[in-house]
Design an enzyme around this catalytic site. Structure first.
Site, short mmCIF file in Angstrom:
data_model
loop_
_atom_site.label_atom_id
_atom_site.label_comp_id
_atom_site.label_asym_id
_atom_site.label_seq_id
_atom_site.Cartn_x
_atom_site.Cartn_y
_atom_site.Cartn_z
N HIS B 218 -3.20 7.74 5.30
CA HIS B 218 -4.45 8.36 4.89
C HIS B 218 -4.68 9.73 5.52
O HIS B 218 -5.57 10.45 5.13
CB HIS B 218 -5.61 7.40 5.17
N SER B 222 -1.67 9.65 -0.21
CA SER B 222 -0.45 9.13 -0.82
C SER B 222 0.34 10.27 -1.45
O SER B 222 -0.22 11.23 -1.98
CB SER B 222 -0.81 8.12 -1.91
N LYS B 245 -6.18 -1.87 -10.39
CA LYS B 245 -4.77 -1.80 -10.73
C LYS B 245 -3.94 -2.68 -9.78
O LYS B 245 -2.99 -3.35 -10.21
CB LYS B 245 -4.30 -0.35 -10.64
N ASP B 246 -4.32 -2.68 -8.51
CA ASP B 246 -3.60 -3.52 -7.54
C ASP B 246 -3.79 -5.00 -7.83
O ASP B 246 -2.84 -5.78 -7.72
CB ASP B 246 -4.07 -3.21 -6.11
N GLU B 289 20.14 -15.41 4.52
CA GLU B 289 19.21 -15.28 3.42
C GLU B 289 19.55 -14.01 2.64
O GLU B 289 20.10 -13.06 3.17
CB GLU B 289 17.78 -15.18 3.97
#
Lengths: 253, 422, 182
Positions: B218, B222, B245-246, B289
């Site tokens: 911040h 972005s 949107k998220d 994994e």
């Protein structure tokens, strides 16, 4: 197989393991359709109960299942009275009592299905040095799962021409290496099914495989049912938020 | 934006009273509501917040699972398979959410990282943001590895043995260091118990790092698909545009996650891990994994002594750690002034080559280190380091970037696919 | 785009938008709450705990006048096979003499068997009197050593600080010689 597929997705492409290790891995298991397979799959209660009978009368002579408590049998459709009656056929060691002595008592529903041997050393000693594995998770603990267990149970045969035998081992084409210490456990009519089903080797193998699949994943039905509700809810929510997102973003025009 | 904080429109006097003394509400309002975000972010920018949600999911399910798990070599397997999976209310659900959550978390974070690579999000002035991200990745790897050991299945046990043995490659102190890590002479109960402690601790360290990651984000805001610095008029408030949107992206992600939890819960778990740990029985294929496979391939790619002084074993360990540590220097290794690959015609190709390279490494890591798999792992490793240490520094010098737009409404953008609605 | 109509007709569009917003965030909230429920419910007693939540007591070896203690859900339960005299004492007390008035019939299913939770209703001590030789208090029932509460042969409080009679566990007679507590 499904797991392999995932790994291959993650790792870009599936390639078989090289030839030399492939030979040691045993034949590809028979691909059977199981009622518990698929998104809507559920266990076949009658098969589970027959499978339990096979487990109890055949497998349990050598194999333990330490995560099977008598009370769990409610999951294969037995009622409390039957569970109590089955439990009381077994004795378990309890104690110490007020005088400090251990004592034997009939098993209760909360008890674990008794192991045939007191410890792994005793199990080995009684089985020519080989340890009969615990069957609680066997279907999850083997590549190929239920298909493999079923194949193994029906896969005994005479060794191929010229194949050198192993002392105290039996030929089974599905077993990695081909020679297994477990003698063929099933033969036709070795038990008499309570529901009158003919006890062929294939029938008993299929039944006990389903029982062991249930024992490895007793939550399977609940999981798939909850999954369906979850998926439907999230699908609806996805649609709503797609519409809402478009509406909010349309203000930017 | 870091200099002036906007006050939230309080409806309640109580909230205002609190906020005057402890400005957490003002802070949250500025970071999560009015935070000016570029209006042209595409769906690749969803993955950061998704990863953040996964961290919370993992911590919440983990805290509950700990209440039923027993961190002891004799009891751990029973407490997972005999108790949590069978007796605890919703225990199977929590366990599968947590176990598959680790895979989901890594998948999201890897996409998040590659998005950063494609759009040059690590470049000035966001170097520290990127470095904090690499720190988070390292912490995640440690956490995931130790978490994988906790069920004390046979793959847990042998993975712990193999990975801790890596440190024995270090000259002089290697052996005592491994003994110290184990708290004994093999992986055993003391090892399990310290891994348990750290597996509980590290997620909170990650949480703190994510906080710093956000703080750094911040500071300059972005990055965006064009990679240019945007003016105020090209930014929109985070809420409701990106919250909505998220959440939409989260829903889509939940469909994938839910599929694994409910219909393929053991897809990422080796069958070997449903066998209790057995120090006498090494699994035929020890495979980590999936999210460690590329690194595992790099580890095993070094099969030769290096310059007569570094033995192959140590070389592999160094290469594996270097493959992550090289990321710390990425902001300076990439000499191009242009951020987004959209305006870097040559880099774009090398980016996709790197993606393929990592996938090839993962594939090689899933297979035994012999024959073509080994060759693939070695070529893959070579290219991986070439990409970061040679190609990126040189590319910035020789590549001719496309003309950069000055704003979202710049005519340069006309006719390109990325044209924002206007 | 279809959105142009929204701009022409702002009030209607606004209302629709608000409705969609409400639906969206409510769905989100309901989903979140539903997702948290397993976390909370997991703290309730597990199947392993519930499996031993009832205790079966074999009454056969208990003689008249004998009292035994069994554990039920981690608490002591007193099982007393009362003598005729004890039953008589319990039944003959006038209710107005009691602090917590309850007739004996309300406290037993079968007058011969008194089954009570052996925890003093004052501050949770275990009263004495269940084992041979222990003081049984002035009313031949139980006596709490912590603060001197006396209970009678029906487990009712007669003297001392305890506010209530000894609590009764849920139980039923499976047969003449078997009782299931819980």
């Amino acid at each position: 197989m499904r797991r392999m597929l995932i790994v291959s997705l993650a790792a870009f492409a599936l390639a078989g393991t090289p030839g030399d290790t492939r030979a040691a891995e045993g034949a590809r298991p028979l691909d059977r359709d199981w009622p518990q397979e698929g998104i809507f799959g559920t266990f076949d209660r009658a098969a589970l109960q027959r499978g339990f009978q096979v487990f109890k009368e055949v497998c349990a002579a050598c194999h333990a299942a330490k995560y099977l408590r008598f009370r769990d049998l409610a999951g294969i459709g037995l009622d409390q009275q039957t569970i109590k009656a089955i439990a009381s056929e077994y004795t378990v060691l309890d104690g110490p009592d007020d005088s400090g002595e251990m004592f034997e008592r009939p098993a209760k529903p909360f008890d674990v299905f008794p192991s045939p041997f007191p410890n792994p050393q005793a199990a080995r000693a009684a089985n020519g040095g080989a340890l009969p594995v615990d069957l609680s998770l066997i279907v999850k603990a083997r590549e190929g799962g239920d298909d493999y267990i079923y194949s193994l149970l029906v896969g005994y045969s005479d060794p191929p021409e010229g194949e050198e035998g192993l002392e105290g081992a039996y030929y089974n084409r599905y077993f990695p290496g081909g020679w297994i210490a477990m003698p063929p456990p099933l033969s036709d009519d070795i038990i008499e099914y309570a529901d009158g089903t003919p006890a062929t080797v294939e029938q008993m193998a299929a039944d006990v495989t389903q029982f062991l699949a249930w024992l490895a994943e007793p939550e399977l039905e609940e999981r798939k049912q909850l999954g369906l509700k979850f998926m439907l809810f999230v699908l609806v929510m996805t649609g709503i938020f797609y519409a809402y997102k478009r509406r909010v973003w349309s203000r930017l025009h | 934006m870091s200099t002036e904080m906007q006050k939230p429109p309080f409806k309640s006097g109580v909230l205002r009273w609190i906020d005057e003394r402890l400005p957490v509400l003002t802070w949250a309002y500025n970071e999560l509501v009015v935070y000016p975000a570029p209006r042209n972010l595409n769906y690749w920018w969803n993955f950061g917040s998704l990863a953040g949600i996964m961290l919370v999911v993992q911590i919440m399910t983990g805290v509950i699972l700990v209440m039923f798990y027993t961190p002891h070599a004799d009891l751990a397997f029973d407490s997972v398979e005999g108790y949590i999976m069978r007796d605890v209310n919703w225990g199977w659900l929590l366990r599968y959410i947590h176990a598959n959550g680790a895979s989901m978390f890594f998948a999201l974070v890897y996409i998040h990282i590659f998005r950063g690579l494609y759009y040059g999000s690590y470049k000035k002035p966001r170097e520290l943001l990127w470095i904090l991200g690499v720190v988070i990745l390292l912490l995640m790897m440690a956490t995931a590895f130790m978490g994988y050991v906790l069920p004390w299945g046979n793959m847990s046990y042998w993975a712990a043995t193999v990975i801790t043995n890596l440190f024995s490659a270090i000259p002089l102190v290697g052996e005592p260091l491994v003994t110290w890590l184990w708290g004994g002479f093999t992986v055993d109960n003391p090892t399990l118990q310290r891994f348990f402690s750290l597996h509980y601790l590290l997620p909170f360290v990650i949480f703190a790092m994510v906080f710093l990651h956000l703080l750094a984000l911040h500071q300059f805001g972005s990055n965006n698909p064009l990679g240019i610095d945007l003016s105020k008029k090209d930014k929109i408030p985070f809420h409701p545009y990106y919250t909505v949107k998220d959440v939409f992206g989260f829903c889509v992600f939940l469909l994938v996650y839910g599929y694994f939890v409910f219909y393929a819960p053991t897809a990422f778990i080796s069958p070997t891990n449903f066998i209790p740990a057995d120090p006498l029985q090494t699994p035929t294929h020890i495979v980590p994994e999936w999210y460690f496979l590329p690194f595992y391939a790099i580890l095993r790619a070094i099969t030769f002594d290096f310059l007569w002084i570094v033995p192959a074993k140590l070389g592999g360990v160094i290469a594996m750690f270097a493959s992550i540590f090289v990321l710390f220097f990425l902001p300076w290794l990439d000499t191009s002034k242009v951020r987004s690959a959209r305006f870097r015609p040559i880099y774009k190709w090398f980016f996709w080559l790197l993606v393929i390279d990592v996938l090839v490494l993962g594939w090689a890591g899933a297979n035994p280190p012999e024959g073509w798999y080994l060759v693939a792992a070695q070529l893959g490793t070579l290219y991986y380091f070439l990409h970061f240490l040679v190609i990126l520094p040189m590319l910035g010098k020789i590549e001719r970037p496309l003309p950069l737009p000055t704003s979202l409404s710049d005519p340069v953008l006309r006719g390109t696919r990325s044209q924002p609605a206007s | 785009m279809a959105d142009s109509s929204v701009r022409h007709d702002e009030p209607a569009g606004g209302r629709r938008r608000d409705f969609l917003e409400l639906v969206a965030w409510s769905t989100f909230g309901v989903g979140t709450l539903a997702a948290i429920w397993p976390l909370i419910d997991s703290l309730n007693p597990s199947a392993a705990v519930l499996a031993v939540a009832s205790t079966e007591v074999d009454l056969e070896p208990i003689e008249v006048g004998q009292r035994i203690t069994v554990m039920w859900r981690g608490k002591p339960v007193f099982v007393s096979r009362r003598t005729e005299e004890e039953i008589q004492m319990a039944q003959s007390v006038p209710l107005e003499e009691l602090r917590d008035p309850e007739p004996d019939e309300a406290r037993v299913q079968n007058p011969e068997w008194l089954i009570v939770i052996g925890i003093c209703t004052h501050l949770g001590c275990v009263p004495l009197g269940n084992r041979a030789g222990e003081p049984r208090g002035q009313w031949a029932g139980w006596f709490c050593p912590c603060h001197g509460s006396h209970y009678d042969t029906a487990g009712r409080i007669r003297k001392g600080p305890a506010p209530r009679n000894l609590d009764l566990p849920p139980y039923r007679f499976v047969s003449d010689t078997q009782v299931l507590i819980g």
